[in-house]
Design a protein around this motif. Structure first.
Motif, PDB file in Angstrom:
ATOM      1  N   PRO A   1       0.808  -1.232   0.000  1.00  9.55           N
ATOM      2  CA  PRO A   1       0.000   0.000   0.000  1.00  9.55           C
ATOM      3  C   PRO A   1       0.839   1.278   0.000  1.00  9.55           C
ATOM      4  N   SER A   2       1.752   1.405  -0.962  1.00  8.11           N
ATOM      5  CA  SER A   2       2.561   2.627  -1.017  1.00  8.11           C
ATOM      6  C   SER A   2       1.756   3.795  -1.580  1.00  8.11           C
TER       7      SER A   2
ATOM      8  N   ASN B   1      10.037  11.267  18.407  1.00  2.00           N
ATOM      9  CA  ASN B   1       8.722  11.765  18.027  1.00  2.00           C
ATOM     10  C   ASN B   1       8.377  11.312  16.611  1.00  2.00           C
ATOM     11  N   THR B   2       7.788  10.130  16.492  1.00  2.00           N
ATOM     12  CA  THR B   2       7.469   9.572  15.173  1.00  2.00           C
ATOM     13  C   THR B   2       6.024   9.087  15.129  1.00  2.00           C
ATOM     14  N   VAL B   3       5.467   9.096  13.924  1.00  2.48           N
ATOM     15  CA  VAL B   3       4.165   8.477  13.673  1.00  2.48           C
ATOM     16  C   VAL B   3       4.320   7.597  12.446  1.00  2.48           C
ATOM     17  N   THR B   4       3.521   6.548  12.348  1.00  2.00           N
ATOM     18  CA  THR B   4       3.552   5.681  11.178  1.00  2.00           C
ATOM     19  C   THR B   4       2.498   6.140  10.186  1.00  2.00           C
ATOM     20  N   VAL B   5       2.920   6.353   8.944  1.00  2.00           N
ATOM     21  CA  VAL B   5       1.964   6.726   7.896  1.00  2.00           C
ATOM     22  C   VAL B   5       1.637   5.459   7.102  1.00  2.00           C
ATOM     23  N   ASP B   6       0.351   5.254   6.805  1.00  6.11           N
ATOM     24  CA  ASP B   6      -0.043   4.006   6.148  1.00  6.11           C
ATOM     25  C   ASP B   6       0.155   4.047   4.639  1.00  6.11           C
ATOM     26  N   SER B   7       0.419   5.237   4.090  1.00  2.74           N
ATOM     27  CA  SER B   7       0.745   5.369   2.674  1.00  2.74           C
ATOM     28  C   SER B   7       1.456   6.696   2.473  1.00  2.74           C
ATOM     29  N   TYR B   8       2.149   6.833   1.342  1.00  2.00           N
ATOM     30  CA  TYR B   8       2.825   8.099   1.080  1.00  2.00           C
ATOM     31  C   TYR B   8       1.813   9.227   0.884  1.00  2.00           C
ATOM     32  N   GLY B   9       0.642   8.886   0.369  1.00  3.33           N
ATOM     33  CA  GLY B   9      -0.390   9.896   0.179  1.00  3.33           C
ATOM     34  C   GLY B   9      -0.840  10.504   1.496  1.00  3.33           C
ATOM     35  N   SER B  10      -1.126   9.647   2.475  1.00  4.88           N
ATOM     36  CA  SER B  10      -1.552  10.163   3.778  1.00  4.88           C
ATOM     37  C   SER B  10      -0.402  10.874   4.472  1.00  4.88           C
TER      38      SER B  10
END
Length: 348
Positions: free
Chosen positions: A47-48, A219-228
């Motif tokens: 899901p890139s 201080n990091t968050v995981t993004v589920d796709s490059y779009g988001s």
């Protein structure tokens, strides 16, 4: 026995042998044909991009791949396309044999290399910028594609329009070197742990320059796709996002439309870090698949290479900015192995 009788017996023997050979051949041929009948070929994508966008754009692949495999003697009844909920989900599907084929990055392949085999490496249009110096990317002008195909790319650490992102960019563009505190005090948007551009190579870069990895960032968050991730970068929810080198080209339009930013992505973002070169995504196959055989692997390789040369095929693989394919070598992904070793060592 007369001469005529001997001749007749000889003719009969030849005819019997010919008939036996004919039926033996057709039986064998029928068996080979049945071996090339595939009820369901299961393909997973990572899901890139937005999953619904991937499903829509890759829908024609079912007919196109079936057609190409038909030329190789394979009768594929159904091509089942799924988008993994994460890079690891796609890797796990290949590793378990529930997926036959996967469009996965090198990092995901290496993570599951015991049960996954790379068939092809994607080629993309090269870029008119390919600098190891971050500041050289920041001339305010769009990065453009060239006519030269490349099997490698870089991960860029993109600083957004947030106050922190702009402060980091100002230091880079004035020739200053960022400190670990500069980076550690920023909010990072990271991709899946098997994402080459969004996680693995940024760790290698941090290790080389600061003896740290992304696991050390506070201080990091995981993004589920490059779009988001780009949406978060635009809104200032994150300050930095590592991504593939031509990502800003892919999201240039969305930046001012969907994300409603007042200026172009080239004016509001800057590169603050650049990884070493990374080999492109793979088309890999499962070693555990009950469907996959050495003969089918060869047929698939040829089918995808030929498919990428057609107008319809190019539209499908454009979802990942792929433009063609070449045979993959496991050794091409030694950089991924080195990076993943750094990550494992950092966790000890």
């Amino acid at each position: 026995m007369s001469k005529n009788t001997k001749t007749l017996v000889g003719i009969i023997i030849v005819v019997v042998i010919a008939i036996a050979a004919y039926f033996g051949f057709t039986h064998t041929g029928s068996q080979a044909s049945s071996d090339k009948s595939i009820k369901d070929l299961k393909i997973y994508f990572v899901p890139s991009k937005q999953p619904d966008q991937i499903v829509t754009m890759t829908k024609p692949l079912k007919g196109l791949l079936t057609k190409e495999l038909k030329k190789e003697g394979y009768d594929v009844k159904n091509v089942d396309i799924k988008v993994g909920t994460s890079y690891e989900a796609a890797g796990e599907a290949l590793s378990s044999g529930t997926a036959d084929v996967g469009f996965i990055p090198g990092g995901t392949y290496v993570m599951y290399q015991d049960s996954v085999k790379p068939l092809l490496t994607a080629t993309r249009a090269g870029l008119n910028k390919n600098f190891s110096d971050a500041a050289k990317w920041n001339n305010g002008k769009a990065t453009e594609a060239t006519t030269t195909q490349s099997s490698k790319y870089r991960s860029l650490f993109i600083a957004g329009p947030s106050e922190k992102g702009q402060a980091l960019a100002k230091k880079i563009n004035s020739g200053e070197k960022l400190t670990w505190e500069d980076l550690n005090s920023a909010k990072w948007g990271l991709s899946s742990t098997t994402s080459s551009a969004g996680y693995i190579y940024p760790s290698l870069w941090l290790n080389k320059n600061y003896k740290k990895t992304v696991a050390d960032l506070k201080n990091t968050v995981t993004v589920d796709s490059y779009g988001s991730g780009m949406a978060r970068l635009a809104s200032g929810q994150i300050d930095i996002m590592p991504t593939y080198a031509d990502a800003r080209r892919d999201f240039a339009s969305a930046w001012t439309t969907d994300y409603k930013q007042p200026k172009s992505i080239w004016a509001e973002t800057n590169v603050i870090g650049v990884s070493q070169e990374i080999y492109n995504d793979t088309i890999s196959v499962s070693k555990k698949s009950k469907t996959m055989t050495p003969e089918l692997e060869k047929a698939l390789s040829k089918a995808f290479i030929n498919l990428a040369k057609t107008k319809e095929g190019k539209k499908v693989i454009a979802i990942y900015s792929h433009e063609g394919y070449e045979p993959a070598k496991s050794s091409n992904y030694d950089g991924e192995r080195a990076a993943q070793k750094v990550l494992k060592d950092s966790q000890k």
